[in-house]
Design an enzyme around this catalytic site. Sequence first.
Site, PDB file in Angstrom:
ATOM      1  N   ASP A 109       0.745  -1.373   0.130  1.00  0.00           N
ATOM      2  CA  ASP A 109       0.066  -0.054   0.104  1.00  0.00           C
ATOM      3  C   ASP A 109       0.923   1.049   0.088  1.00  0.00           C
ATOM      4  O   ASP A 109       2.146   1.148   0.137  1.00  0.00           O
ATOM      5  CB  ASP A 109      -0.803  -0.062   1.237  1.00  0.00           C
ATOM      6  CG  ASP A 109      -1.626   1.218   1.398  1.00  0.00           C
ATOM      7  OD1 ASP A 109      -2.175   1.639   0.709  1.00  0.00           O
ATOM      8  OD2 ASP A 109      -1.285   1.840   2.802  1.00  0.00           O
ATOM      9  N   ASP A 121      -0.160   5.168   1.263  1.00  0.00           N
ATOM     10  CA  ASP A 121      -0.299   6.124   2.311  1.00  0.00           C
ATOM     11  C   ASP A 121      -0.441   5.370   3.499  1.00  0.00           C
ATOM     12  O   ASP A 121      -1.142   4.513   3.673  1.00  0.00           O
ATOM     13  CB  ASP A 121      -1.554   7.101   1.866  1.00  0.00           C
ATOM     14  CG  ASP A 121      -1.431   7.752   0.769  1.00  0.00           C
ATOM     15  OD1 ASP A 121      -0.105   8.028   0.418  1.00  0.00           O
ATOM     16  OD2 ASP A 121      -2.435   7.952  -0.008  1.00  0.00           O
TER      17      ASP A 121
HETATM   18 MG   LIG Z   1      -2.843   2.871   3.780  1.00  0.00          MG
END
Ligand SMILES: [Mg+2]
Length: 205
Positions: free
Chosen positions: A9, A11
Amino acid sequence: MKRRAVFMDRDGTISEEVGYVNHPSRYRVFPYSAEALRLLNQAGWLAILITNQAGVARGYFTETVIGEVHDVLRAELEKKDARLDAIYYCAHHPSVGDEPYRFDCDCRKPKPGLLLRASEEFDIDLKQSWMIGDRYSDIELARNADVRSAFVLSGYGRGEWEYQRSAWKQQPDLVAEDLLEAVRKIVASDKSTGKLLDPIAHGPG
Ligand SMILES: [Mg+2]
Ligand SMILES: [Zn+2]
């Protein structure tokens, strides 16, 4: 032979969770991320970023801005001799915003569309691969794509882990403080027996 990948992922996992990144100046790569990526590069794992960026559907920023942010990310990694093999993002939202971004796509996490696309394009063995993320939806994504899951306590991770995991239907295969620790554990497990050296029962929390 099919290849193995560590999907991750964006962020809260490879970079700080700062809310919507509507300008590259808001973007902050974690200081340890390049080392984590370099470990994967050297050990022969594909390193692939998987991110939801529904801010596009919501009209907060354009795909051009996403590209500029990812240029910053790639440049930061390159400075430290590390690389991502690919970046896949979903800019859609099922119910907010305008065409062409407003629709019920198959690629918004935790739906597995982006991972499945990557697995075709790179000939990836999903069962031998991992997804690393800081939200429960990343664990659900791993489950939906039939890859193993590593949960990190950076970003939203610590809060979700401490206050919400009792309600989770799936548990991660691995828990780590951050991306670097997760990658170290994945690479180490692979070098030994394929079993995790430090299973979740001994992890933090
Ligand atoms: Mg995230
Ligand atoms: Zn999508």
